[in-house]
Design a protein around this motif. Structure first.
Motif, PDB file in Angstrom:
ATOM      1  N   MET A   3       0.847  -1.189   0.000  1.00 23.68           N
ATOM      2  CA  MET A   3       0.000   0.000   0.000  1.00 23.68           C
ATOM      3  C   MET A   3       0.889   1.248   0.000  1.00 23.68           C
ATOM      4  O   MET A   3       0.658   2.193  -0.765  1.00 23.68           O
ATOM      5  N   THR A  62       1.492   4.137  -3.100  1.00 23.25           N
ATOM      6  CA  THR A  62       1.398   5.571  -2.810  1.00 23.25           C
ATOM      7  C   THR A  62       2.680   6.281  -3.227  1.00 23.25           C
ATOM      8  O   THR A  62       2.642   7.355  -3.839  1.00 23.25           O
ATOM      9  N   MET A  66      -6.861  -6.728   0.184  1.00 23.40           N
ATOM     10  CA  MET A  66      -6.111  -5.490  -0.052  1.00 23.40           C
ATOM     11  C   MET A  66      -5.002  -5.726  -1.069  1.00 23.40           C
ATOM     12  O   MET A  66      -4.833  -4.944  -2.010  1.00 23.40           O
ATOM     13  N   ILE A 114      -4.651  -3.738  -4.494  1.00 22.32           N
ATOM     14  CA  ILE A 114      -3.464  -2.890  -4.649  1.00 22.32           C
ATOM     15  C   ILE A 114      -2.656  -3.341  -5.858  1.00 22.32           C
ATOM     16  O   ILE A 114      -2.245  -2.531  -6.689  1.00 22.32           O
TER      17      ILE A 114
END
Length: 178
Positions: free
Chosen positions: A73, A77, A115, A119
């Protein structure tokens, strides 16, 4: 068994002297396929197996899975920051402290598997559509005191996927888990 081999079952990341399109494509493939490869290794593990450390004084398999969700994650970013800002300084985080939080230590793995799947799906779309200029964009990592090019960070995270997957597969082998 040698503690270094337990810590780094595939060795430490080594940046190639020259990055070719083939190397980048292989790295992107490793990132793209990680969610499925991870799921195949952990889907049938019991809670007792998930709570087994991969090495003495190491994280449990459960913590490794949750760590991958947290780390990837953050990497997505960082990629987006590098693509949209001029040489951004990223925010480091204390992964060892995150690994001790209640969600990482005791939650079921399914939320993190979801997730990771999402992602990686978004990450792969970005990675498969980078321009040559975007591969060369950089971000600054203040904790390491250096700049990272997007192309190098792709390699670091392909290695990261395979590194933690090997923690799991090697633990399964040592314990004769199917």
């Amino acid at each position: 068994m040698d503690i270094e081999k337990l810590k780094f079952p595939i060795g430490k990341f080594e940046k190639p002297t020259a990055l070719t399109k083939d190397i980048l494509n292989r790295w992107i493939s490793d990132i793209s396929t990680f969610p499925k490869r991870l799921l195949n290794e952990v889907i049938n593990l019991t809670d007792e197996q998930l709570d087994t450390p991969y090495r003495p004084d190491g994280w449990t398999i459960r913590q490794v899975i949750h760590h991958c969700a947290d780390s990837h994650m953050n990497s997505l970013t960082r990629l987006k920051l590098a693509l949209t800002e001029d040489q951004p300084t990223i925010k480091p985080y204390f992964e060892e402290r995150w690994a001790e939080l209640i969600d990482t230590k005791s939650m079921p793995i399914q939320p993190s598997l979801k997730m990771i799947e999402g992602i990686h799906e978004r990450w792969t779309v970005l990675l498969n559509n980078l321009t040559d200029e975007q591969y060369g964009r950089i971000f600054i990592h203040p904790e390491h005191g250096k700049t990272y090019r997007v192309e190098e960070n792709i390699g670091v995270y392909a290695w990261h996927c395979n590194h933690h997957l090997a923690h799991i597969t090697e633990t399964k082998k040592r314990n004769n888990w199917n």
